[in-house]
Design an enzyme around this catalytic site. Structure first.
Site, mmCIF file in Angstrom:
data_model
loop_
_atom_site.group_PDB
_atom_site.id
_atom_site.type_symbol
_atom_site.label_atom_id
_atom_site.label_comp_id
_atom_site.label_asym_id
_atom_site.label_seq_id
_atom_site.Cartn_x
_atom_site.Cartn_y
_atom_site.Cartn_z
ATOM 1 N N ASP A 59 -9.965 2.735 2.456
ATOM 2 C CA ASP A 59 -10.148 2.087 3.747
ATOM 3 C C ASP A 59 -10.991 2.836 4.660
ATOM 4 O O ASP A 59 -11.947 2.211 5.629
ATOM 5 C CB ASP A 59 -8.874 1.488 4.262
ATOM 6 N N LYS A 68 0.955 -1.218 0.071
ATOM 7 C CA LYS A 68 0.020 -0.250 -0.068
ATOM 8 C C LYS A 68 0.800 1.321 0.117
ATOM 9 O O LYS A 68 0.549 2.257 -0.617
ATOM 10 C CB LYS A 68 -0.856 -0.186 1.118
HETATM 11 P P1 NAP Z 1 0.759 -2.877 10.059
HETATM 12 O O1 NAP Z 1 1.106 -1.764 9.391
HETATM 13 O O2 NAP Z 1 1.884 -3.950 9.976
HETATM 14 O O3 NAP Z 1 0.646 -2.554 11.546
HETATM 15 C C1 NAP Z 1 0.386 -3.502 12.745
HETATM 16 C C2 NAP Z 1 -0.274 -2.949 13.948
HETATM 17 O O4 NAP Z 1 -0.434 -4.081 14.849
HETATM 18 C C3 NAP Z 1 0.976 -2.177 14.696
HETATM 19 O O5 NAP Z 1 0.188 -1.111 15.477
HETATM 20 C C4 NAP Z 1 1.343 -3.358 15.866
HETATM 21 O O6 NAP Z 1 2.231 -2.594 17.027
HETATM 22 C C5 NAP Z 1 0.310 -3.880 16.025
HETATM 23 N N1 NAP Z 1 0.646 -5.193 16.631
HETATM 24 C C6 NAP Z 1 0.749 -6.545 15.631
HETATM 25 N N2 NAP Z 1 1.196 -7.595 16.384
HETATM 26 C C7 NAP Z 1 0.409 -7.341 17.925
HETATM 27 C C8 NAP Z 1 0.471 -7.684 19.210
HETATM 28 N N3 NAP Z 1 0.773 -9.040 19.222
HETATM 29 N N4 NAP Z 1 0.296 -7.114 20.076
HETATM 30 C C9 NAP Z 1 -0.060 -5.672 20.003
HETATM 31 N N5 NAP Z 1 -0.073 -4.964 18.819
HETATM 32 C C10 NAP Z 1 0.449 -5.659 17.772
HETATM 33 O O7 NAP Z 1 -0.545 -3.675 9.589
HETATM 34 P P2 NAP Z 1 -1.902 -2.705 8.910
HETATM 35 O O8 NAP Z 1 -1.576 -2.484 7.707
HETATM 36 O O9 NAP Z 1 -2.131 -1.414 9.880
HETATM 37 O O10 NAP Z 1 -2.939 -3.736 9.363
HETATM 38 C C11 NAP Z 1 -3.527 -4.150 10.778
HETATM 39 C C12 NAP Z 1 -4.646 -4.925 10.398
HETATM 40 O O11 NAP Z 1 -5.924 -4.526 9.759
HETATM 41 C C13 NAP Z 1 -4.292 -6.355 9.471
HETATM 42 O O12 NAP Z 1 -4.762 -7.424 10.226
HETATM 43 C C14 NAP Z 1 -5.166 -6.130 8.380
HETATM 44 O O13 NAP Z 1 -5.402 -7.254 7.665
HETATM 45 C C15 NAP Z 1 -6.431 -5.303 8.703
HETATM 46 N N6 NAP Z 1 -6.950 -4.473 7.518
HETATM 47 C C16 NAP Z 1 -8.347 -4.819 7.466
HETATM 48 C C17 NAP Z 1 -9.163 -4.016 6.588
HETATM 49 C C18 NAP Z 1 -10.504 -4.614 6.151
HETATM 50 O O14 NAP Z 1 -10.953 -4.209 5.320
HETATM 51 N N7 NAP Z 1 -11.037 -5.215 7.030
HETATM 52 C C19 NAP Z 1 -8.194 -2.844 6.007
HETATM 53 C C20 NAP Z 1 -6.982 -2.547 6.245
HETATM 54 C C21 NAP Z 1 -6.379 -3.518 7.090
HETATM 55 P P3 NAP Z 1 3.666 -2.282 16.844
HETATM 56 O O15 NAP Z 1 3.691 -0.736 16.286
HETATM 57 O O16 NAP Z 1 3.796 -2.210 18.228
HETATM 58 O O17 NAP Z 1 4.417 -3.282 16.015
#
Ligand code: NAP
Length: 272
Positions: free
Chosen positions: A102, A66
């Site tokens: 999103d 992205k």
């Molecule tokens: P990302 O940029 O990799 O960020 C991951 C986030 O999750 C960070 O804030 C990270 O914290 C936190 N995290 C990961 N593992 C953790 C744990 N065990 N305990 C606490 N915090 C944890 O990912 P992203 O792009 O933001 O996506 C996040 C989620 O949203 C994904 O699962 C994705 O599939 C979902 N999503 C869904 C949609 C939809 O249409 N439903 C759209 C977009 C995204 P740290 O900063 O501390 O590492």
């Protein structure tokens, strides 16, 4: 030949987007083709260039591309600029337009499908990654009374809060670490972390859920520890499948000029 679109990511094998867009095309009478494009991790631009050269008109972008997609564009929407990430690309000649649907998808799921207005609500946003950044501007525009961004890594939440503070327009915006969440409860709690994908529980107290709270996990298709905690507290708990369908509908509207009806597609997707 029908206009051609695709979802590009790594991996994309399990993407629901081809199925969702096929339903949209059918119900709106649009003749399109929608493919899966799996790009190598070092080959995002190359893969898109080839797709455009073969007549591709647009694409949805999923993990991990992205941010790379926003660099690929010749023009960005205001919400894609704020998100620093693009999930929807539209091609016309040399123009490569990038948008991020999103946040609009989340807002529509919350306010229309789930019937929860954000105005004057106390909102907790968990996570400070790409998904949290992508929804922050539309969340603030919806006029919550207070918005707390909490993240495992506090400096990332603090950076987001200070970046978006000028746009807060009356909302009390604050960044906190998970350990500081004990003393306050919220009307709406949105989990924008990826913790649920690995089944990991978040170190948050159950007291964050106010009586009558709505809990929303962007992860979909599974009962995450976050949703289980929310349910145990009596909160109404929802996964992110509605957001997935609504962000897709926004992309479809950008490409085809017509917004498809989403309720039946969401119900059918849930039943699959
Ligand atoms: P990302 O940029 O990799 O960020 C991951 C986030 O999750 C960070 O804030 C990270 O914290 C936190 N995290 C990961 N593992 C953790 C744990 N065990 N305990 C606490 N915090 C944890 O990912 P992203 O792009 O933001 O996506 C996040 C989620 O949203 C994904 O699962 C994705 O599939 C979902 N999503 C869904 C949609 C939809 O249409 N439903 C759209 C977009 C995204 P740290 O900063 O501390 O590492």
């Amino acid at each position: 030949m029908p206009d051609r679109y695709a979802v590009i990511g790594h991996p994309v094998t399990h993407s629901q987007s081809p199925w969702i867009h096929a339903q949209f095309a059918r119900t709106t009478g649009q003749d399109i083709e929608y493919l899966r494009l799996e790009a190598p991790l070092d080959g995002f631009e190359r893969t898109l260039d080839a797709f455009r050269a073969a007549g591709g008109k647009g694409a949805n972008v999923t993990l991990p591309f992205k941010e790379a997609a926003s660099r690929y564009c010749s023009e960005l929407s205001a919400r894609a600029r704020a998100a620093r990430a693009v999930n929807t690309l539209k091609f016309a000649g040399a123009s490569r337009y990038g948008d991020n649907t999103d946040g609009a998808g989340l807002l529509r799921d919350l306010t229309v499908n789930l019937g929860r207005a954000l105005t004057a609500q106390r909102v907790l946003l968990l996570g400070a990654g790409g998904a949290a950044r992508g929804v922050l501007a539309p969340l603030l525009e919806a006029g919550p009374q207070r918005l707390v961004i909490a993240n495992r890594t506090l400096p990332k939440a603090q950076a987001l809060a200070s970046e978006f503070a000028p746009a807060r327009d009356g909302t009390r915006l604050q960044a906190l670490g998970f350990e500081a969440l004990g003393g306050e409860s919220f009307d709406i709690v949105i989990n924008a972390t990826s913790a649920g994908l690995s089944g990991a529980a978040l170190a948050i107290p159950v007291s964050v859920f106010r009586r009558g709270a709505l809990a929303y996990d962007m992860v979909y298709g599974r009962e995450t520890p976050f949703l289980a905690l929310a349910r145990a507290s009596g909160a109404a708990a929802h996964d992110g499948l509605g957001m997935l369908v609504e962000q897709a509908a926004e992309s479809f509207r950008l490409w085809r000029g017509v917004r498809p009806e989403t309720a039946t597609v969401l119900a059918a997707l849930r039943a699959r």
